[in-house]
Design an enzyme around this catalytic site. Sequence first.
Site, PDB file in Angstrom:
ATOM      1  CD  GLU A 122      12.610   3.595   8.749  1.00 44.80           C
ATOM      2  OE1 GLU A 122      12.512   4.533   9.588  1.00 44.80           O
ATOM      3  OE2 GLU A 122      12.665   3.758   7.527  1.00 44.80           O
ATOM      4  CE  LYS A 133      -2.253   3.119   2.473  1.00 47.39           C
ATOM      5  NZ  LYS A 133      -1.769   4.174   1.726  1.00 47.39           N
ATOM      6  CB  CYS A 136      12.505   8.862   9.826  1.00 48.97           C
ATOM      7  SG  CYS A 136      12.623   7.588   8.634  1.00 48.97           S
ATOM      8  CD  GLU A 160      10.213  12.102  12.663  1.00 45.42           C
ATOM      9  OE1 GLU A 160       9.084  11.636  12.859  1.00 45.42           O
ATOM     10  OE2 GLU A 160      11.092  11.517  12.000  1.00 45.42           O
TER      11      GLU A 160
HETATM   12  C1  SIN Z   1      13.385   7.283   5.742  1.00 43.72           C
HETATM   13  O1  SIN Z   1      13.363   8.484   5.935  1.00 43.72           O
HETATM   14  O2  SIN Z   1      12.463   6.558   6.106  1.00 43.72           O
HETATM   15  C2  SIN Z   1      14.522   6.585   5.031  1.00 43.72           C
HETATM   16  C3  SIN Z   1      15.679   7.423   4.818  1.00 43.72           C
HETATM   17  C4  SIN Z   1      16.835   6.684   4.189  1.00 43.72           C
HETATM   18  O3  SIN Z   1      16.759   5.538   3.744  1.00 43.72           O
HETATM   19  O4  SIN Z   1      17.886   7.288   4.171  1.00 43.72           O
END
Ligand code: SIN
Length: 479
Positions: A249, A173, A283, A381
Amino acid sequence: MNLLKTKSYINGQWVSGKSRFAVTNPYDHSLVAEVEDMSREQCRTAIQAAHDAFKIWKKYSAAEKATILKKWYDLQMEHAETLAQLLTLEQGKPLTEALGEIKYGASFVEWFAEEARRVYGDTIPGHKRNIRITTIKQPVGVVAAITPWNFPSAMITRKVAPALAAGCTVVIKPPELTPLSALALAELADQAGFPPGVINIVVSSQASEIGKEMCANPLVRKLSFTGSTRVGKILMKQSVDTVKKVSMELGGNAPFIVFDDADIDAAVQGAIASKYRNAGQTCVCTNRLFVQAGIHDAFLAKYTQAVKDLAIGNGMEEGINIGPMIEEKAVVSVEKVVKDALDKGGKLVTGGQRVGEEDSLLFAPTIIADAQRGMQVFSNEIFGPITPIFKFKTEEEVIELANDTPYGLAAYFYGKDYAKIWRVAEALEYGMVGINTGMISTTVAPFGGIKESGFGREGSKYGMDDYLEIKYMCWGGVE
Ligand code: SIN
């Protein structure tokens, strides 16, 4: 080959929904495409198709799976420019960054095509004279993958390639904001020759309904999610009744520490790369920049200049470093954290506002000096192009500050003393630590977090573990 697809890809067919929704360019809000909107029932059909295809795909030899994965990789590389353009149009990141993402994403497919051949078991000394013990690894079954808008292509391949290499089948998805990159990957998968049902892509505006089906459906044996900690917790709760294997993640709050003995120019470069990649919307982006008192002012001067040199605008144009943010609520959210920091005594060094028209999603790269622990930029964040800079005095103090968060994804620091490097790297409560580098993402290393940033590792030799079960066989009567 036409890579602009608007239907979903289920059981090897392009499927329509009862209605459609618009995908727009975040730079100018223009229409990129109207895509078919899948229902929960259609998601269930995709899961059934993946379940049926699993009976066939799991029997493919490692070499057979590797050949098709390699073909998929070759097609992604052959069409990299077109895929990058599509990605920039729907997501906004600068074209060079989009091309980087396509190659990064494709590299997972190449890597796991190779790893498919190395799913080894063990022979274990038996616990009795007439016993022999062996283990084998087997695919978990149907995998559901829910992927984010900040990496519309690479976060799919980072999950799907190891799943397929392990012998699993997948239902993906993609985010409703950026489904076109996912559908283009499906077209290339179709060309590569995956049997029907092995890869399914369900595009839908009803994210929570699709999520519920993926979690509740007992045919799905594994859920892999990249996104916010808030949504990750909901999906984990929903997966309890079917005791699903999950990997998460989730969000981050990365500290970036610059010690007095750091190479200041290198640290500035590393911080810019880590902070402003994808307009601060990854992230692993630097969230809090800690600079030791002895070099604080010198660092701030150079960093400010580097930030002012960043070009912001249409990602399709040459020379742009920062594109638009993804949507209005993302801009509103960074406006809020900037206001909060300034209200609490932070000093605006540069940026701080939207660029262009009232509805523009461009937000100026921003620096806030004199940042403090009580501010939202410390605890939230940020997910935008804002750097809060915190001054610190001692190693102990900065370790305590850096770890004062429920998140534990990525951390970075710059310094030269090797004993301190070991101490700090060991003390940081994070899944990934960049030492004298701001760029840590690579196919060959395990990507993932601890604490509320989640669990499971993507990429590297560990990346297939989440898609495999270990079976132990006890052989008796060996007289
Ligand atoms: C992400 O922001 O989820 C992944 C970033 C990355 O693979 O560098």
